[in-house]
Design an enzyme around this catalytic site. Structure first.
Site, PDB file in Angstrom:
ATOM      1  N   SER A  35      -0.896   5.445  -8.070  1.00  0.00           N
ATOM      2  CA  SER A  35      -0.010   4.511  -8.767  1.00  0.00           C
ATOM      3  C   SER A  35      -0.350   3.081  -8.371  1.00  0.00           C
ATOM      4  CB  SER A  35       1.452   4.773  -8.385  1.00  0.00           C
ATOM      5  OG  SER A  35       1.807   6.083  -8.698  1.00  0.00           O
ATOM      6  N   HIS A  66      -0.240   8.467 -14.690  1.00  0.00           N
ATOM      7  CA  HIS A  66      -1.574   8.979 -14.358  1.00  0.00           C
ATOM      8  C   HIS A  66      -2.175   9.606 -15.611  1.00  0.00           C
ATOM      9  CE1 HIS A  66      -0.965   8.447 -10.092  1.00  0.00           C
ATOM     10  NE2 HIS A  66       0.192   9.067 -10.186  1.00  0.00           N
ATOM     11  N   HIS A  88      -0.192  16.235  -7.410  1.00  0.00           N
ATOM     12  CA  HIS A  88       0.514  16.143  -6.134  1.00  0.00           C
ATOM     13  C   HIS A  88       1.000  17.514  -5.672  1.00  0.00           C
ATOM     14  CE1 HIS A  88       0.781  11.994  -7.645  1.00  0.00           C
ATOM     15  NE2 HIS A  88       0.851  11.645  -6.364  1.00  0.00           N
ATOM     16  N   TYR A  90       3.787  18.133  -4.495  1.00  0.00           N
ATOM     17  CA  TYR A  90       5.198  18.362  -4.841  1.00  0.00           C
ATOM     18  C   TYR A  90       5.376  18.959  -6.230  1.00  0.00           C
ATOM     19  CZ  TYR A  90       4.822  13.698  -7.072  1.00  0.00           C
ATOM     20  OH  TYR A  90       4.433  12.629  -7.823  1.00  0.00           O
ATOM     21  N   GLU A  91       4.314  18.948  -7.055  1.00  0.00           N
ATOM     22  CA  GLU A  91       4.489  19.443  -8.429  1.00  0.00           C
ATOM     23  C   GLU A  91       4.753  20.942  -8.452  1.00  0.00           C
ATOM     24  OE1 GLU A  91       1.726  17.650 -11.346  1.00  0.00           O
ATOM     25  OE2 GLU A  91       1.232  16.250  -9.739  1.00  0.00           O
ATOM     26  N   ALA A 118       0.212   4.613  -3.708  1.00  0.00           N
ATOM     27  CA  ALA A 118       1.349   3.701  -3.537  1.00  0.00           C
ATOM     28  C   ALA A 118       2.160   4.264  -2.378  1.00  0.00           C
ATOM     29  CB  ALA A 118       2.190   3.665  -4.801  1.00  0.00           C
ATOM     30  N   MET A 213       3.540  10.334  -0.695  1.00  0.00           N
ATOM     31  CA  MET A 213       3.597  11.753  -1.082  1.00  0.00           C
ATOM     32  C   MET A 213       2.232  12.309  -1.490  1.00  0.00           C
ATOM     33  SD  MET A 213       6.995  11.451  -3.462  1.00  0.00           S
ATOM     34  CE  MET A 213       8.371  10.398  -2.992  1.00  0.00           C
ATOM     35  N   SER A 214       1.166  11.723  -0.984  1.00  0.00           N
ATOM     36  CA  SER A 214      -0.160  12.182  -1.437  1.00  0.00           C
ATOM     37  C   SER A 214      -1.195  12.004  -0.338  1.00  0.00           C
ATOM     38  CB  SER A 214      -0.584  11.382  -2.683  1.00  0.00           C
ATOM     39  OG  SER A 214      -0.851  10.036  -2.328  1.00  0.00           O
ATOM     40  N   ASN A 237       7.270  -0.843  -1.814  1.00  0.00           N
ATOM     41  CA  ASN A 237       8.689  -1.002  -1.429  1.00  0.00           C
ATOM     42  C   ASN A 237       8.821  -0.863   0.081  1.00  0.00           C
ATOM     43  OD1 ASN A 237       8.110   1.968  -2.426  1.00  0.00           O
ATOM     44  ND2 ASN A 237       9.639   2.099  -0.790  1.00  0.00           N
ATOM     45  N   HIS A 250      10.252   4.335 -11.326  1.00  0.00           N
ATOM     46  CA  HIS A 250      10.071   3.203 -12.232  1.00  0.00           C
ATOM     47  C   HIS A 250       9.811   1.933 -11.428  1.00  0.00           C
ATOM     48  CE1 HIS A 250      10.600   0.562 -15.627  1.00  0.00           C
ATOM     49  NE2 HIS A 250      11.455  -0.132 -14.906  1.00  0.00           N
TER      50      HIS A 250
HETATM   51  N1  HPA Z   1       8.353   6.972  -0.018  1.00  0.00           N
HETATM   52  C1  HPA Z   1       7.489   7.931  -0.399  1.00  0.00           C
HETATM   53  N2  HPA Z   1       6.540   7.724  -1.289  1.00  0.00           N
HETATM   54  C2  HPA Z   1       6.435   6.503  -1.843  1.00  0.00           C
HETATM   55  C3  HPA Z   1       7.305   5.468  -1.499  1.00  0.00           C
HETATM   56  C4  HPA Z   1       8.313   5.717  -0.534  1.00  0.00           C
HETATM   57  O1  HPA Z   1       9.123   4.836  -0.159  1.00  0.00           O
HETATM   58  N3  HPA Z   1       6.931   4.383  -2.230  1.00  0.00           N
HETATM   59  C5  HPA Z   1       5.878   4.755  -2.991  1.00  0.00           C
HETATM   60  N4  HPA Z   1       5.572   6.045  -2.757  1.00  0.00           N
END
Ligand code: HPA
Length: 276
Positions: A35, A66, A88, A90-91, A118, A213-214, A237, A250
């Site tokens: 991402s 993606h 991923h 988690y899918e 990301a 998460m990857s 973030n 988002h």
């Molecule tokens: N946590 C997990 N995965 C993420 C985050 C997060 O804060 N931001 C972007 N991917």
């Protein structure tokens, strides 16, 4: 039997990539775009575009943002394969979701895997928009994509999993842009839910700098297949509870879109430095 089918899919997929590229000598560097990093795809010159759907060893991709295609071309002087989209864990709860992809890259002659993602920051001094160079990881999910492998190679040495020489080349490239890169520890959480504030405090105490998460399963697969790995996190973030704003996919995508251009500039410079 299943193993044989998997191996033959991998070999067929590598052969198909050579055929599409019209050469046996495919690029030795592959980049996985997470991402926020999607704009790198527009920087690939003379691109041969192969949808994942054409590639038997590749999984279908399920997350918005993606695209699921592989580009073979070059960025500046550097020949590259660019993978737009990853599956991923988690899918479907499968840590080996990217096994066919990584094995295909190895079979196609790739030696260096550059991963991007990301991530959330665990440190207010590493704010959204910054890029972190991954120096090490915490596999907190404690799942391995190597379950079911046999032989001694499965006991992969994870010291220097994120190759020190590649990292110093990346650092040198970043320095020439006047953007020294912070190195840090990436913690893998399974997701797809974001972390609780208590989990974020735990990750901080465990020595992580960013959470996502990857990436970790692919790094393990790549090291098992003998590839060197470089990995970059675009911070989208602050971890849950560290800032007043709430989190959503988002929001991840919109921050990633704003900051992605600068991150892609940096990545192009790093790819040039890896090629030199
Ligand atoms: N946590 C997990 N995965 C993420 C985050 C997060 O804060 N931001 C972007 N991917």
């Amino acid at each position: 039997m299943q193993h044989l089918e998997f191996e033959s899919d991998v070999q067929r997929t590598a052969a198909l990539l050579r055929e599409r590229a019209g050469t046996a000598a495919l690029p030795a560097t592959a980049v996985v775009l997470g991402s926020g990093w999607g704009a790198l795809a527009e920087r690939v010159q003379d691109a041969i575009d192969v949808p994942y759907g054409d590639l038997p060893a590749f999984p279908p991709i399920g997350v918005g943002g993606h695209a699921g295609r592989l580009l073979i071309g070059r960025i500046g002087d550097a020949p590259v394969m660019v993978l737009c989209g990853r599956k991923h864990a988690y899918e479907a709860g499968d840590a080996a979701a990217m096994k066919g992809v990584i094995r295909t890259l190895a079979a196609a002659g790739v030696r260096t895997l550059v991963q991007t993602n990301a991530a959330g920051s665990l440190d207010v001094a590493l704010p959204p928009g910054d890029v972190m160079l991954i120096a090490d990881h915490l596999n907190l999910v404690q799942r391995s994509p190597l379950i079911g492998e046999v032989g001694n190679e499965r006991f992969v040495d994870m010291v220097d999993a994120y190759d020190a020489a590649l990292r110093s080349r990346a650092q040198a490239a970043a320095a020439t842009l006047g953007r020294p890169l912070r190195e840090g520890v990436y913690a893998w959480m399974l997701g797809p839910q974001f972390e609780t504030p208590a989990e974020i405090r735990m990750l901080q105490r465990l020595g992580a700098d960013a959470v996502g998460m990857s990436t970790v399963p692919e790094t393990i697969l790549a090291r098992h297949a003998g590839l060197k790995v470089l990995a970059l996190s675009l911070i989208t973030n602050l971890g849950c509870g560290l800032a007043d704003v709430g989190l959503s996919h988002h929001q991840t995508l919109s921050v990633a879109e704003q900051a992605g251009g600068r991150a892609v500039e940096l990545l192009c410079a790093i790819l040039a430095a890896l090629h030199d």
